[in-house]
Structures are given as structure tokens and as C-alpha cells.
Design a protein around this motif. Structure first.
Motif, PDB file in Angstrom:
ATOM      1  N   ARG A  45       0.819  -1.216   0.000  1.00  0.00           N
ATOM      2  CA  ARG A  45       0.000   0.000   0.000  1.00  0.00           C
ATOM      3  C   ARG A  45       0.852   1.264   0.000  1.00  0.00           C
ATOM      4  NH1 ARG A  45      -3.085   0.339   5.806  1.00  0.00           N
ATOM      5  NH2 ARG A  45      -3.899   2.196   4.769  1.00  0.00           N
ATOM      6  N   ALA A  46       2.036   1.200   0.575  1.00  0.00           N
ATOM      7  CA  ALA A  46       2.909   2.378   0.588  1.00  0.00           C
ATOM      8  C   ALA A  46       3.367   2.756  -0.819  1.00  0.00           C
ATOM      9  CB  ALA A  46       4.128   2.119   1.471  1.00  0.00           C
ATOM     10  N   TYR A  47       3.394   1.791  -1.732  1.00  0.00           N
ATOM     11  CA  TYR A  47       3.850   2.047  -3.098  1.00  0.00           C
ATOM     12  C   TYR A  47       2.733   2.573  -3.995  1.00  0.00           C
ATOM     13  CZ  TYR A  47       8.134  -0.405  -1.872  1.00  0.00           C
ATOM     14  OH  TYR A  47       9.324  -0.777  -1.280  1.00  0.00           O
ATOM     15  N   ALA A  52      -8.507   4.856  -2.312  1.00  0.00           N
ATOM     16  CA  ALA A  52      -9.934   5.082  -2.086  1.00  0.00           C
ATOM     17  C   ALA A  52     -10.581   5.739  -3.300  1.00  0.00           C
ATOM     18  CB  ALA A  52     -10.149   5.942  -0.852  1.00  0.00           C
ATOM     19  N   GLY A  53     -11.682   5.158  -3.757  1.00  0.00           N
ATOM     20  CA  GLY A  53     -12.417   5.706  -4.877  1.00  0.00           C
ATOM     21  C   GLY A  53     -11.839   5.402  -6.240  1.00  0.00           C
ATOM     22  N   ARG A  54     -10.752   4.651  -6.287  1.00  0.00           N
ATOM     23  CA  ARG A  54     -10.110   4.334  -7.562  1.00  0.00           C
ATOM     24  C   ARG A  54     -10.481   2.922  -7.997  1.00  0.00           C
ATOM     25  NH1 ARG A  54      -3.899   5.804  -7.448  1.00  0.00           N
ATOM     26  NH2 ARG A  54      -4.258   6.061  -9.680  1.00  0.00           N
ATOM     27  N   SER A  55     -10.571   2.702  -9.289  1.00  0.00           N
ATOM     28  CA  SER A  55     -10.854   1.363  -9.810  1.00  0.00           C
ATOM     29  C   SER A  55      -9.548   0.587  -9.904  1.00  0.00           C
ATOM     30  CB  SER A  55     -11.527   1.456 -11.182  1.00  0.00           C
ATOM     31  OG  SER A  55     -10.705   2.137 -12.114  1.00  0.00           O
ATOM     32  N   LEU A  56      -9.578  -0.659  -9.443  1.00  0.00           N
ATOM     33  CA  LEU A  56      -8.363  -1.481  -9.380  1.00  0.00           C
ATOM     34  C   LEU A  56      -8.662  -2.859  -9.941  1.00  0.00           C
ATOM     35  CD1 LEU A  56      -5.782  -1.747  -6.504  1.00  0.00           C
ATOM     36  CD2 LEU A  56      -6.797  -3.839  -7.431  1.00  0.00           C
ATOM     37  N   LEU A  68      -9.453  -8.254  -2.096  1.00  0.00           N
ATOM     38  CA  LEU A  68     -10.400  -7.724  -1.119  1.00  0.00           C
ATOM     39  C   LEU A  68      -9.711  -6.842  -0.080  1.00  0.00           C
ATOM     40  CD1 LEU A  68     -12.633 -10.894  -0.740  1.00  0.00           C
ATOM     41  CD2 LEU A  68     -13.221  -8.754  -1.903  1.00  0.00           C
ATOM     42  N   SER A  69      -8.423  -7.030   0.124  1.00  0.00           N
ATOM     43  CA  SER A  69      -7.683  -6.104   0.991  1.00  0.00           C
ATOM     44  C   SER A  69      -7.663  -4.705   0.381  1.00  0.00           C
ATOM     45  CB  SER A  69      -6.253  -6.603   1.210  1.00  0.00           C
ATOM     46  OG  SER A  69      -6.225  -7.762   2.005  1.00  0.00           O
ATOM     47  N   TRP A  70      -7.478  -4.622  -0.942  1.00  0.00           N
ATOM     48  CA  TRP A  70      -7.534  -3.313  -1.603  1.00  0.00           C
ATOM     49  C   TRP A  70      -8.937  -2.724  -1.489  1.00  0.00           C
ATOM     50  CZ3 TRP A  70      -3.198  -1.098  -2.105  1.00  0.00           C
ATOM     51  CH2 TRP A  70      -2.050  -1.791  -2.471  1.00  0.00           C
ATOM     52  N   ALA A  71      -9.951  -3.584  -1.546  1.00  0.00           N
ATOM     53  CA  ALA A  71     -11.325  -3.088  -1.368  1.00  0.00           C
ATOM     54  C   ALA A  71     -11.530  -2.549   0.041  1.00  0.00           C
ATOM     55  CB  ALA A  71     -12.319  -4.211  -1.659  1.00  0.00           C
ATOM     56  N   LYS A  72     -10.945  -3.203   1.041  1.00  0.00           N
ATOM     57  CA  LYS A  72     -11.046  -2.706   2.415  1.00  0.00           C
ATOM     58  C   LYS A  72     -10.407  -1.328   2.553  1.00  0.00           C
ATOM     59  CE  LYS A  72     -11.184  -7.178   4.843  1.00  0.00           C
ATOM     60  NZ  LYS A  72     -10.524  -8.050   5.849  1.00  0.00           N
ATOM     61  N   GLU A 118     -11.149  -0.177 -18.849  1.00  0.00           N
ATOM     62  CA  GLU A 118      -9.856   0.328 -18.390  1.00  0.00           C
ATOM     63  C   GLU A 118      -9.980   0.685 -16.916  1.00  0.00           C
ATOM     64  OE1 GLU A 118      -7.918   2.312 -22.392  1.00  0.00           O
ATOM     65  OE2 GLU A 118      -8.966   3.604 -20.977  1.00  0.00           O
ATOM     66  N   PHE A 119      -8.850   0.653 -16.209  1.00  0.00           N
ATOM     67  CA  PHE A 119      -8.847   0.842 -14.762  1.00  0.00           C
ATOM     68  C   PHE A 119      -7.807   1.890 -14.374  1.00  0.00           C
ATOM     69  CE2 PHE A 119     -10.508  -3.294 -15.678  1.00  0.00           C
ATOM     70  CZ  PHE A 119     -11.520  -3.491 -14.748  1.00  0.00           C
ATOM     71  N   ASP A 120      -8.043   2.508 -13.207  1.00  0.00           N
ATOM     72  CA  ASP A 120      -7.069   3.465 -12.671  1.00  0.00           C
ATOM     73  C   ASP A 120      -5.779   2.774 -12.274  1.00  0.00           C
ATOM     74  OD1 ASP A 120      -8.956   5.572 -12.863  1.00  0.00           O
ATOM     75  OD2 ASP A 120      -9.795   5.043 -10.909  1.00  0.00           O
ATOM     76  N   ILE A 121      -5.913   1.562 -11.720  1.00  0.00           N
ATOM     77  CA  ILE A 121      -4.769   0.795 -11.226  1.00  0.00           C
ATOM     78  C   ILE A 121      -4.886  -0.637 -11.721  1.00  0.00           C
ATOM     79  CG2 ILE A 121      -3.575  -0.081  -9.182  1.00  0.00           C
ATOM     80  CD1 ILE A 121      -4.863   2.281  -7.620  1.00  0.00           C
ATOM     81  N   VAL A 122      -3.795  -1.183 -12.222  1.00  0.00           N
ATOM     82  CA  VAL A 122      -3.695  -2.615 -12.491  1.00  0.00           C
ATOM     83  C   VAL A 122      -2.603  -3.165 -11.587  1.00  0.00           C
ATOM     84  CG1 VAL A 122      -3.206  -4.409 -14.201  1.00  0.00           C
ATOM     85  CG2 VAL A 122      -4.524  -2.368 -14.854  1.00  0.00           C
TER      86      VAL A 122
END
Length: 271
Positions: A45-47, A52-56, A68-72, A118-122
Motif C-alpha cells: 500500500r505504501a507504493y 480510495a475511490g479508484r478502480s483497481l 479484497l484487501s484493496w477493497a477494504k 480500463e482501470f485506474d490501477i492494475v
């Protein structure tokens, strides 16, 4: 390649009940605590910063604990994997947690035909690209899913690790497998998996290595700017028998710790 992929699918389907079991990925505790993150995402997560609010999109998401950790942490998540039973576990966890997550069945190379977004983060890694034979095609898939200006991040085992002889009993670090991408895979016949107790019915699996230069060049050719590349002295699993567990991760003994990297983090921006 169809035979290789079929063997890997059977092998990974067999791993699901073991990894979802009581001594696997800690599914019960993960679901019971809405704030609990996997160790992988707690580090990564530090990288990526605030998601929050971004599509991954998580490629090769397996049973979805990292997804699901990213969803949390607030991301709107989609996970892609080729294993139906793995995705069933992921979907059940999402339901138990009350998370609106989406899980899509597809192998990496075919996923752009199934998921037209397309997504904000892959995101991917931690034992993912070694199951893929063609790093150039993989980078094209990553690029197809990343919006312009979006972020790609991975943390993966270093190709030097995949090239080592794992079966030595003299504690030497000896390269015996290809460092660079090869057509024929490295084939294994093992009835256990890296986590959890239990045996596999389908014991054959196939892996491919990809050199650092090949990975970086493939991403650049696919339209990415490399923003960060950082090597690490630890692994998330016991790959070499004489490694030592330190705070939940595995490192080489002191006299070998600085000899070679074991993992790397890579972050890139889609141009």
C-alpha cells in the motif's frame, strides 16, 4: 501451450481448498475482521498510496484475499483468475464482508476479450508472471487494462530466485534453471503446495522465467513509463530450504543476505 495451461489449471484448482483451509490464507480471520489486510497488501500500500475511490484490477487474483484487501482500503475492485473454485471462494468472502467486488473467470491472455474496460490501477505479482510463457503478450494485456495516466504496480519474485536450484542440501546458491524467457517451461511434479496442509491430485505444473530486462522492456514497449524499480532482500514464501523466517517473511542467512535480490517492486504509468 494448451496442455501446459490445462495442467496448471488442474493443479491450481486442487490448491484452492488447501489455501482456503484453516492453515492456508487465514480466510476465516480475514473475513471476521473488516480492517484486516493481507501481509502482501499491508506492504504494497505504501507504493500505491491512497486507493480510495479508484478502480483497481487484480490480474491472477487466486482466492481474492489481496484483491479484497484493496477493497477494504476503499478501491473498487475487480479480480481476474482462471480457476473457477478460486473465484467462488473470493465471491463468498466478498459477500461475507459486504464488499461489492467483481470476480471474472479468464486466463490472463484472454481476459481483454472478456473484460472490456480500463482501470485506474492494475495490480499483480507475488508468484504470478512465472505461470505465463510470454512476457510481451502479458505487458500488452496490462496496457490494455490501464487507462492513460493510470498506474501499474507489481511485486514479484526476482528472476534470479526462479533460476536457483531449490533441491540442494549444501546451502549454496547455484543457478541451474534459465534466467531468460524460454519456450519450453520448467516442469514440476509435486503433490504439495507452498501453503497449507493437504495433497494435490494433479501434481504437474509448468513455469516460465522472465529476466528483469525482458520485463522492463516489455512494459516500455507496451506504453508504460517506469517510475520505480526497487529490489528486496525477502520473499513471501519459503523458496529455498535454508531460508529463515523473520516477522512472517523469508530471508537468506546473514552471510548470504546481500548476495542477491529475492523480490522487486515495480511501478509504472501508462503514457
Amino acid at each position: 501451450m494448451k496442455k501446459y495451461f490445462a495442467d496448471n489449471l488442474d493443479n491450481w484448482n486442487d490448491r484452492v481448498p488447501i489455501h482456503a483451509g484453516p492453515d492456508g490464507y487465514g480466510v476465516e480471520a480475514f473475513v471476521a475482521d473488516p480492517d484486516r489486510l493481507t501481509d502482501v497488501v499491508a506492504f504494497d500500500r505504501a507504493y500505491l498510496g491512497d486507493v480510495a475511490g479508484r478502480s483497481l484490477l487484480h490480474l491472477q487474483c487466486h482466492i481474492g484475499t489481496d484483491t479484497l484487501s484493496w477493497a477494504k482500503l476503499g478501491a473498487s475492485v475487480t479480480g481476474v483468475d482462471f480457476s473457477p473454485p478460486a473465484l467462488e471462494v473470493a465471491a463468498r468472502m466478498a459477500t461475507s464482508l459486504g464488499i461489492d467486488a467483481r470476480f471474472v473467470e479468464a486466463d490472463v491472455y484472454r481476459s481483454p476479450r472478456v473484460l472490456l474496460e480500463e482501470f485506474d490501477i492494475v495490480y499483480t505479482g507475488v508468484g504470478a508472471i512465472n505461470w505465463l510463457p510470454d512476457i510481451g503478450r502479458w505487458a500488452e494485456v496490462v496496457a490494455a487494462f490501464t487507462r492513460k495516466g493510470g498506474t501499474f504496480y507489481m511485486r514479484e519474485a526476482h528472476p534470479l530466485v526462479w533460476a536457483l536450484d531449490y533441491e540442494r542440501d549444501d546451502d549454496l546458491l547455484v543457478v541451474t534453471e534459465p534466467y531468460f524467457e524460454q519456450g519450453p517451461p520448467i516442469t514440476w511434479d509435486e503433490d504439495t503446495t507452498y501453503l497449507g496442509s493437504g495433497t494435490l491430485e494433479h501434481t504437474t505444473s509448468h513455469e516460465w522465467n522472465h529476466g528483469i530486462g525482458e520485463i522492463l522492456s516489455a512494459l516500455i514497449a507496451a506504453g508504460f513509463q517506469i517510475d520505480l524499480f526497487e529490489e528486496h532482500r525477502f520473499l513471501e514464501w519459503l523458496a529455498i530450504p535454508h531460508m529463515i523466517e523473520v516477522e512472517g517473511r523469508f530471508v537468506l542467512p546473514d552471510h548470504q543476505r546481500d548476495l542477491l535480490p529475492l523480490m522487486y517492486s515495480l511501478r509504472a504509468t501508462k503514457r
